[in-house]
Scaffold this active site. Structure first.
Site, PDB file in Angstrom:
ATOM      1  N   LYS A  52     -72.234  22.005  -1.534  1.00 17.98           N
ATOM      2  CA  LYS A  52     -73.520  21.465  -1.559  1.00 17.98           C
ATOM      3  C   LYS A  52     -74.434  21.851  -2.672  1.00 17.98           C
ATOM      4  CE  LYS A  52     -73.649  21.551   3.603  1.00 17.98           C
ATOM      5  NZ  LYS A  52     -74.394  22.171   4.813  1.00 17.98           N
ATOM      6  N   GLN A  96     -77.136  27.301   6.793  1.00 17.25           N
ATOM      7  CA  GLN A  96     -75.725  27.027   6.959  1.00 17.25           C
ATOM      8  C   GLN A  96     -75.427  27.679   8.492  1.00 17.25           C
ATOM      9  OE1 GLN A  96     -74.095  24.955   5.354  1.00 17.25           O
ATOM     10  NE2 GLN A  96     -72.315  24.972   6.529  1.00 17.25           N
ATOM     11  N   ASP A 119     -81.594  18.928   7.049  1.00 20.22           N
ATOM     12  CA  ASP A 119     -80.428  18.848   7.964  1.00 20.22           C
ATOM     13  C   ASP A 119     -80.801  17.899   9.053  1.00 20.22           C
ATOM     14  OD1 ASP A 119     -78.015  19.866   7.308  1.00 20.22           O
ATOM     15  OD2 ASP A 119     -78.616  22.184   7.922  1.00 20.22           O
TER      16      ASP A 119
HETATM   17  N1  GUN Z   1     -72.342  23.709   9.816  1.00 20.32           N
HETATM   18  C1  GUN Z   1     -71.519  22.714   9.860  1.00 20.32           C
HETATM   19  N2  GUN Z   1     -72.094  21.479   9.622  1.00 20.32           N
HETATM   20  C2  GUN Z   1     -73.350  21.835   9.294  1.00 20.32           C
HETATM   21  C3  GUN Z   1     -74.285  21.095   8.751  1.00 20.32           C
HETATM   22  O1  GUN Z   1     -74.286  19.855   8.587  1.00 20.32           O
HETATM   23  N3  GUN Z   1     -75.389  21.953   8.205  1.00 20.32           N
HETATM   24  C4  GUN Z   1     -75.762  23.012   8.508  1.00 20.32           C
HETATM   25  N4  GUN Z   1     -76.722  23.559   8.145  1.00 20.32           N
HETATM   26  N5  GUN Z   1     -74.734  23.640   9.026  1.00 20.32           N
HETATM   27  C5  GUN Z   1     -73.551  23.037   9.302  1.00 20.32           C
END
Ligand code: GUN
Length: 278
Positions: A52, A96, A119
């Site tokens: 990311k 996350q 998100d």
């Molecule tokens: N953990 C697994 N997929 C995601 C996601 O799309 N966003 C976040 N914040 N955590 C995750």
């Protein structure tokens, strides 16, 4: 022989479009910034967060990294989110998941200001999605819609079957397909005769969480098959929820693993970050 839906290529196109938009914004003195919070050192989460941050760098989004120890308390995390909510120079906040067991994930998601919820997990974002109002879309399902649209796969009026009912993928996926006028069915662990329901699908989205579970016997000839799963098998090779070798010969179109849905999630996160300033 199925058309291979190339998520790597499509995600690259999206990132390049966003890079141009960010450069335009920067030329007007507007910056885009994303705060990325990682608690603990889960290896998969560490890789995702790293990817990311790399995407931010590529597009020109400023990323602020908060790597907190496993022992971080819920109160400390909520305090950081509160500070970032109030900081006008921060456009998006990403925590996350999963979080350590001692922290209530729902509480944390709800603490993020909806206008910074890139998100798309906050109840306000979820509610907006359901009633068709403006708001951040969850990245994986939004990425799948882009894969379909950019591969000229028509959703309008089609039988769409989603396997999985998670808050992150299954449920929002169903709503987005409905928004595109699909006829949508959600299947889950209690579904009776999963095979016959899947066999109806023109578009089958598989987010079941079991390696190679869906073989050709679940798929109608010519169907589009979207594989959300990602697993590592005994030989350390990646595979999805779909048995690719079995399904590919009869599908009309299919996403590979890796290189299908995975790269789209980050591209759509970047899209949400850029939209957060527009
Ligand atoms: N953990 C697994 N997929 C995601 C996601 O799309 N966003 C976040 N914040 N955590 C995750």
């Amino acid at each position: 022989m199925a058309k291979i839906i190339d998520g790597k290529k499509i995600s690259q196109e999206i990132k390049d479009e966003l890079k141009v938009k960010v450069a335009e914004l920067n030329s007007k003195g507007v910056e885009v910034s994303l705060a990325v919070i990682l608690v603990g050192n889960d290896p998969a989460s560490t890789v995702y967060v790293g990817n990311k941050k790399k995407a931010c760098e590529y597009i020109g989004v400023k990323s602020l990294s908060y790597e907190l120890p496993e022992t971080t308390t819920e109160a400390e995390l909520l305090e950081l989110i509160d500070k970032l909510n109030k900081d006008a120079s921060v456009n998006g906040i990403l925590v996350q998941l999963p979080l350590p067991k001692s922290i209530d994930e729902d509480k944390v998601i709800q603490a993020i200001a909806p206008e910074k919820d890139v998100d798309g997990f906050h109840p306000v974002s979820v509610g907006s999605l359901l009633i068709g109002q403006k708001g951040f879309l969850p990245c994986t399902p939004a990425g799948i819609i882009q894969l379909l649209k950019r591969s000229d796969i028509d959703i309008n009026g089609k039988e769409c079957v989603v396997i999985g009912r998670s808050n992150i993928v299954g449920k929002p996926m169903a709503v987005l397909l409905l928004r595109e006028n699909g006829t949508v069915t959600i299947c889950h662990s209690r579904t009776q005769d999963l095979k016959s329901v899947c066999k109806r699908a023109d578009i089958l989205v598989v987010a079941i969480g079991k390696p190679k579970f869906i073989d050709a016997s679940y798929v109608k000839e010519g169907a589009t098959v979207i594989d959300v799963g990602i697993h590592r098998n005994a030989d350390n090779k990646l595979c999805g929820d779909v048995d690719y070798e079995s399904v590919e010969p009869i599908a009309g179109a299919i996403t590979p693993v890796p290189g299908g849905v995975g790269p789209m999630t980050i591209a759509m996160l970047m899209n949400n970050c850029v939209n957060s300033v527009l």
